[in-house]
Design an enzyme around this catalytic site. Structure first.
Site, mmCIF file in Angstrom:
data_model
loop_
_atom_site.group_PDB
_atom_site.id
_atom_site.type_symbol
_atom_site.label_atom_id
_atom_site.label_comp_id
_atom_site.label_asym_id
_atom_site.label_seq_id
_atom_site.Cartn_x
_atom_site.Cartn_y
_atom_site.Cartn_z
ATOM 1 N N LYS A 138 -3.501 -5.017 3.573
ATOM 2 C CA LYS A 138 -2.606 -4.525 2.720
ATOM 3 C C LYS A 138 -1.657 -5.389 1.923
ATOM 4 C CE LYS A 138 -2.059 -1.553 6.631
ATOM 5 N NZ LYS A 138 -2.154 -2.404 7.942
ATOM 6 N N ASP A 140 -7.824 -3.200 11.564
ATOM 7 C CA ASP A 140 -6.542 -2.936 10.416
ATOM 8 C C ASP A 140 -5.587 -4.065 10.616
ATOM 9 O OD1 ASP A 140 -4.907 -0.683 8.882
ATOM 10 O OD2 ASP A 140 -3.584 -1.982 9.822
ATOM 11 N N TYR A 194 1.190 -9.220 8.336
ATOM 12 C CA TYR A 194 1.087 -9.315 9.992
ATOM 13 C C TYR A 194 0.672 -11.115 10.153
ATOM 14 C CZ TYR A 194 0.420 -4.459 9.802
ATOM 15 O OH TYR A 194 0.448 -3.085 9.772
ATOM 16 N N HIS A 218 1.109 -1.639 1.008
ATOM 17 C CA HIS A 218 1.736 -1.456 2.327
ATOM 18 C C HIS A 218 2.925 -0.543 2.328
ATOM 19 C CE1 HIS A 218 2.003 -3.884 6.224
ATOM 20 N NE2 HIS A 218 2.381 -2.507 6.472
#
Ligand code: A2P
Length: 335
Positions: free
Chosen positions: A63, A29, A34, A96
């Site tokens: 996402k 994930d 990120y 997201h």
């Protein structure tokens, strides 16, 4: 397996992912925000080219960032994620968060001169979803879903959807079991994935100073240590398991996927070993009783300067916002 770059260097992250893949993890994930898709891409490339794993054995999730929360953003940001990951497609692409930011340069959280976040009040969930569906048609993602959406927002997406969301990813753990939202998802054939299944103590502490998604951890309460809960500890000791394994097993046994984060070899290994034991009905009842409902939420989201207000649009809370009329009710996304 859920790894955040701001918890570690790219090298540490690559090592952790190598360990995870060796242990048998296949669900990875990540997210555009990120900023770790390049590092993940490097590891995947090594594993795929060495024939240690085949693409169809992997389940890669990424996402759409809040700065991409508009129809044309879907193609743009999915394209970027695919390039970083070195893949032709992902297995699941999630929106997201339900809110959008205006684009400004390449900032993940664009702000005005006064420091306030540049919110996009025109975020249109139905239009974004159409663009998400097109990516499935194009073969750039196998499935599409949502993250941090509440029932009202999911219903809005479902209303015009040709392809309903396959998955919802939300904060979920023993103190915040998300019972009503999980029931809602079950009734709509939406699978659920739990982030922060261990209570995110390490990450939550870090998030206090992070603004990538304007995620904050409510500073008004102490971060609970789920692994130190006496009920969890007693069950773990009796079953010769660790508290983390009991927590993960409780969620898995509810039919919910878990994505515990760890960069530590032993804990990565430990967290994978939750499929070889079962909690008794009695233990499940004891753990069920630890639910605190919305009060148990750990990760808050706050847009506004000062960060003391919460946009309660996550996982079933009603919105608690400074100016509901302006932000919530008049946005086309709320129609
Ligand atoms: P570490 O990376 O040092 O293992 P969550 O998945 O709920 O967000 O929680 C992640 C946090 O929990 C990280 O700080 C991680 O630290 C820690 N953690 C992950 N697995 C375990 C475990 N099995 N036992 C104790 N702490 C863990």
């Amino acid at each position: 397996m859920y790894l955040l770059l701001f918890q570690s260097t790219p090298e540490e992250l690559e090592t952790a992912l190598e360990t995870a893949l060796e242990e048998g993890y296949r669900h990875i994930d990540t997210a555009y925000v990120y900023q770790n898709e390049d590092a993940i891409g490097r590891v995947l490339s090594r594993w795929l080219s060495a024939g240690k794993v085949t693409r169809d054995e992997l389940f890669i999730v990424t996402k759409l960032p809040p700065v991409g929360n508009r129809p044309e953003g879907v193609s743009k940001y999915l394209g970027r994620s695919l390039k970083s990951l070195g893949l032709d497609y992902v297995d699941l692409y999630l929106v997201h968060v339900p809110y959008g930011f205006k684009e400004k340069d390449e900032e993940l959280t664009p702000t005005a001169e006064d420091g306030s976040v540049l919110l996009d009040n025109d975020t249109d969930h139905a239009a974004i979803w159409k663009a998400m569906e097109e990516e499935v048609t194009k073969g750039r993602t196998k499935a599409i879903g949502l993250s941090n959406f509440n029932e009202k927002q999911i219903e809005r997406v479902l209303k015009g959807a040709v392809l309903p969301p396959a998955n919802l990813q939300v904060e979920l753990h023993i103190y915040f079991q998300q019972r009503p939202l999980v029931e809602f998802c079950k009734n709509h054939d939406i699978t659920v994935c739990a982030y922060s299944p261990l209570g995110s103590r390490g990450t939550a502490g870090l998030l206090r100073s992070q603004t990538l998604l304007m995620v904050v951890v409510s500073s008004s309460k102490e971060l609970p240590d789920l692994m130190d809960n006496p009920v969890v500890k007693e069950i773990a000791e009796r079953l010769s398991r660790t508290p983390a394994q009991v927590l993960l097993r409780h969620t898995v046994q509810r039919g919910i996927a878990v994505i515990p984060k760890s960069t530590n070899k032993d804990r990565i290994r430990q967290n994978f070993k939750v499929l070889d034991f079962t909690l008794s009905d009695e233990d499940v009842s004891k753990l069920d009783a630890l639910d605190q409902g919305p009060v148990g939420r750990i990760v808050d989201f706050s847009f506004f300067k000062g960060g003391h207000l919460t946009i309660g649009c996550f996982g079933g809370l009603d919105p608690v916002i400074p100016n509901p009329k302006e932000i919530w009710e008049t946005s086309p996304s709320k129609v």
